[in-house]
Write an enzyme that holds these catalytic residues in place. Structure first.
Site: not given
Lengths: 308, 308, 308, 308, 308
Positions: C205-206
């Site tokens: 997850i960014k």
């Protein structure tokens, strides 16, 4: 027949494609008067659909006939002939194998009033295959609020086309609520539109010759800060070519509205000087009498032959 | 039975189609009183759906019965009978093989108030096959904001129909927010609508008889500049035929609202003189008593027989 | 080569995934200068599509060339290179196997004016497989009224990606009518966005580095009631990591706009101190001259190496 | 058991259907107290979904139980029992084969405020098959702006149902922005709605008893011009039957709101006199105590037995 | 192990389901402290998605960890644990077979501003199968203008789930423009919502405890006319149970917002007295410290054990 160096170089940019697509790319680059030069001139005829028959063909009534165009493309030594479904169905069997065909998969007409410009998808990859085409053509309108639908339809068509060995040609024509009328051909917008088409997976990208207008505020600051030359059409063509994977995608320019022969040739010379890979010339070709059209196309081809 | 010259010529225009579709085209051109002439008269009955039963059939109550129409088409020597799903289901088995059937795949009713006119797709190619039809019929409304959906549904139906050997008949009836009421039958719009249908891949195109009105400004300038004759209905029919691949697609004209016999025949004579490939005549046929209808259709057929 | 302890621990959090996906996760964690540390630095380049070519690449014109980026990622020892379809097609064959690739499956441009921000899906899982990628990338905009379409497209892509052994990387970038401009990077929103991505099944997850602003009233009361530390960026990074399955999903932070080297490194140090699993750094890398970029990335990598 | 003449006649109208569908049609016409008469009485119970449980079942609380209805249909000698998915799932296995079942595939509730009335599709042909049903039921709202979606969903369900041997029953209930409240039961609208259902391929069509109101201006002129009798309910039923393929489709009428026994029977007598093929009676049946309901249904059945 | 009488009775209501679904229903009814009683307590945790992480888990930070919940469900003797995709992926392999899992297939967040409430579909039946779940969970919002899409998505998921042997649990939570805020928990609306879920094919239905408010005018008249008791929560629970196929579907009630232990237990006692099949208790369980949560759940379970 061995490949020429320019064609080999172009193929190296498409090394992720399968042999089927590479084969059709070679066919496209290997046909007509520009065969082997890495340059191309394509005859596109979708104006019957896009502008209506009378505006398109009254200037040269022979052009009402679908046979006329495919013969013109063959006789002029064009690399390919691009047209909508009906036009290709009318000629594909009788002219089979005589010139590479590109099936235009979407089209707009000017009869409806729509909020966001958005061409209808009017043919399929399956059609392109059964008609013996080397590739598909598809128009996107960056700037339209309907762009997602266009890009997503293109994604599916492109995936299928590549899987089945076809070349993908994208007409990237900015328009819509996000842009001013002038902005549709602004140099920043044109370069942006070429980038988008390249990122969407196009093998060959067709844009309009850009003007020196800059549409987007942040882009304007960048052109000024880095002093990027956009004064001449050759400068701008060079900029668009650079913006398209640093020249590693085939970018060609459309001829636009019908105009005088001198004007056409002057424009083409600038584009060629800027590194354009060729021209796609419709109205300027088929709205002239056949003899004139052949002569004009011959001169255009000559310019690209000398450009290397 | 050997093909006649006119039928052979027509087939040559559809040479990209598969043998299945060519076979059904031959069936259509080879049936009834105009067999082999290259001309056709089709009986279409979708008014029950489009205008409601009482307006359609009260003038001739026998016509409430689906059997009535198919018998009329057979006895009058029409080339085909075209109708929506329910009507064909009611007769397909009992009249199997007695007249070519065309399944109308989309229809509108007049009960709903909708922003953009848009017929519902009410049957499928699968239905056409199971009912033994030679082709499918489909209506487009160029000028409607919903045109994309219509064209795209047609694209899928056409692809499937052609793959499975059916003939595609397109009713091209301009209407919608992009056009004035008068513009719906304007000569430029009618010619444009015929072109669009041809480009979408129709084998047979049905349009309304055009008026001398010109709707689009740019088209008007073109008609004037090139002095294109549009004064008589024959002129205009000729123009529409030219606009449809220079006459290389079968264009037929609808009869429109019920009117007096003389008026019908006068109109048909003009259309035939202009090169129409035939007529598709609904209300003017089935709203007359059967004997009168047979006589009228016989005269119409006679006009087309003499037209060559 | 045996797995290191940090990689083994990470794999334990993804134990419901199939061996194909675990294999690609190991490839990602096992490549480059951070191999085996459980940390990662990814080079993402979608700015050509998202902001246009001139704004993205004029500062460092070599970067117009797709080859430039993949070489930079390889030479800097990044764990992976992430880009849209066209960019990867341009390099995938020639650089095959030299660095893990992540195909970015959706993208926005800034040419259109749209009511609800919504990227177009521009590539497919099939593309990722044929190009040899280890995973797919996908952006969601929590806060947009178009979120359902985004989440639902992601659901289908994720299911297919996992079935076929790919890693799923989600860019979770809140924006849209539900949020103020400031709220897009608010700490509560950022933590919420990371949770949503985790629940949607993302492996990696960014998010953006969160500010101390709190957007939602009810969230504000909770931060105050439980006295949750959000003063420093390290605090906030720690909070986001906790909000992502208590640290059992790999959360990395983006670098944002181009800025001075000191500012970049200071930010990365805070993020690393807060437990970030790494950084994804685009403009701050490719808009610098290559030598500077390599040095900066080397220092970022060093920070993460020391963070354990 | 040999078919009776009335059933044979009805089957002749559906000769285009496959043996599977004909078999289920025979089952429907061959069950219960009206077996073999060509008439039918169906018990439909979707009011729990359409109006909510308390309004539907409080008058006779036994009716909260799905078993109640299927037993009532069996004991009253109805031809079939029609209900939504949940109701049929609750009884299909335990009452297997005791009465023909019709699965209602779409339903509305009254909790939402929607612009254009539009039932949700809540079950599938697959469900009808796995539950042993003889047919599917589906409601259309001609007059609604959402009609296209309704007709198109029905087209797909109908095609699948017919392919798999099921009977298609269409509830044609005009409503929506195109109609006044009074117009929903106007005689012209009701006849039109029956025609539409027939054209969409319905085998059995259910409409409401029409009033003498005429909604559409052009229809009004036609009724007057041709002096079509619409004064009595029997006249109007006869008109609707004629409008439905001249009586060659099975048209039945619904009972509407709960009312006194005399009123119900008076209405049924008129409908039967006008040629109705039967009644579909919900609230008037299940909102009465069981004994009363059985008696009422018995009298209704008696009326139809005597109608031939 | 032989089935108990209560479980056998429940199975009899689902006799139309296939052995796969019955098996999973038995697993659900046969697990935990209420095994064999025909009652159930389920731990649902989707608040991270629905309300954001900090509001959900700050009161008990251990609950940020997906492991926490599955362990709580196991240790408390719950019948099942229900959660979104990410949460189940985080635990499914490591806790395989230790507690029945229900995959929540749709979810909303509170970041976007949308006109009609509408959860996104965030996981699939395929996911439920690969994660070893006994069933799927799905939320509908009767009262929302987007209900058709919700019901239709559910229809497809339900059909697939039943075909593949899963149990279908529907959260029926009225909301949207068709209802007042107070109306969302009105007794008539709650009973209606339960009926809708049952008709859509749910095996297990979860509603909120209804208030004595009556939302719909026509329903109010019915409650008054038939003097239906709705004064106590037990009365209202009994009414909802009756409205759900006369008690022949498993209806359970949610716990709602976190509140004091006494209040929770008082509510559960009323629900149990009214014939509720159990409770689904999220925030009241996981927002308490673990020991307190275990004690509370134990008391809830005790109430249901005594309820028979």
């Amino acid at each position: 027949m061995a490949l020429t160096a320019p064609v080999e170089q172009i193929l190296s940019w498409y090394s992720s494609d399968n042999p089927g697509t590479l084969t059709n790319l070679v066919r496209l680059l290997g046909h007509g008067a520009l065969a082997g030069t890495g340059k191309m001139v394509i005859l596109p005829v979708d104006q019957g659909f896009e502008h209506g028959p009378v505006r398109s063909f009254a200037p040269n009534p022979e052009a009402y006939d679908p046979d006329y165009h495919v013969r013109l493309a063959i006789d002029a030594g064009c690399n390919a002939y691009a047209a909508p479904l009906g036009s290709l169905e009318a000629v594909a069997a009788r002219f089979a194998g005589q010139v590479p065909l590109i099936l235009k998969l979407n089209n707009s007409d000017t009869l409806a009033r729509v909020e966001q410009p958005h061409p209808a998808v009017t043919a399929s990859v399956e059609d392109a295959l059964r008609l013996g085409c080397v590739g598909i053509g598809y128009t996107i309108y960056p700037g339209s609020g309907a762009r997602n639908r266009m890009y997503e339809d293109l994604r599916e068509l492109t995936l299928e086309a590549k899987r089945r060995g076809l070349v993908v040609v994208v007409w990237s024509y900015p328009r819509g609520a996000g842009l001013s009328k002038q902005g549709e051909t602004a140099v920043d917008v044109c370069a942006y539109a070429a980038t988008i088409a390249a990122q969407l997976g196009a093998h060959i990208i067709k844009v309009k010759p850009p003007t020196a207008h800059v549409e987007q505020e942040e882009a304007k600051r960048t052109y000024e800060k880095y002093n990027i030359p956009i004064q001449t059409l050759a400068d701008r063509a060079r900029h668009v070519v650079q913006a398209t994977f640093n020249g590693k995608r085939v970018v060609i320019f459309s001829g636009g509205e019908a105009k005088a022969t001198d004007a056409v040739l002057a424009e083409v010379r600038e584009l060629a000087a800027g590194g354009s890979f060729g021209s796609i010339m419709g109205r300027n070709a088929f709205q002239r009498p056949r003899a004139e059209a052949l002569e004009l196309l011959s001169e255009v081809i000559q310019i690209y032959r000398s450009a290397r």
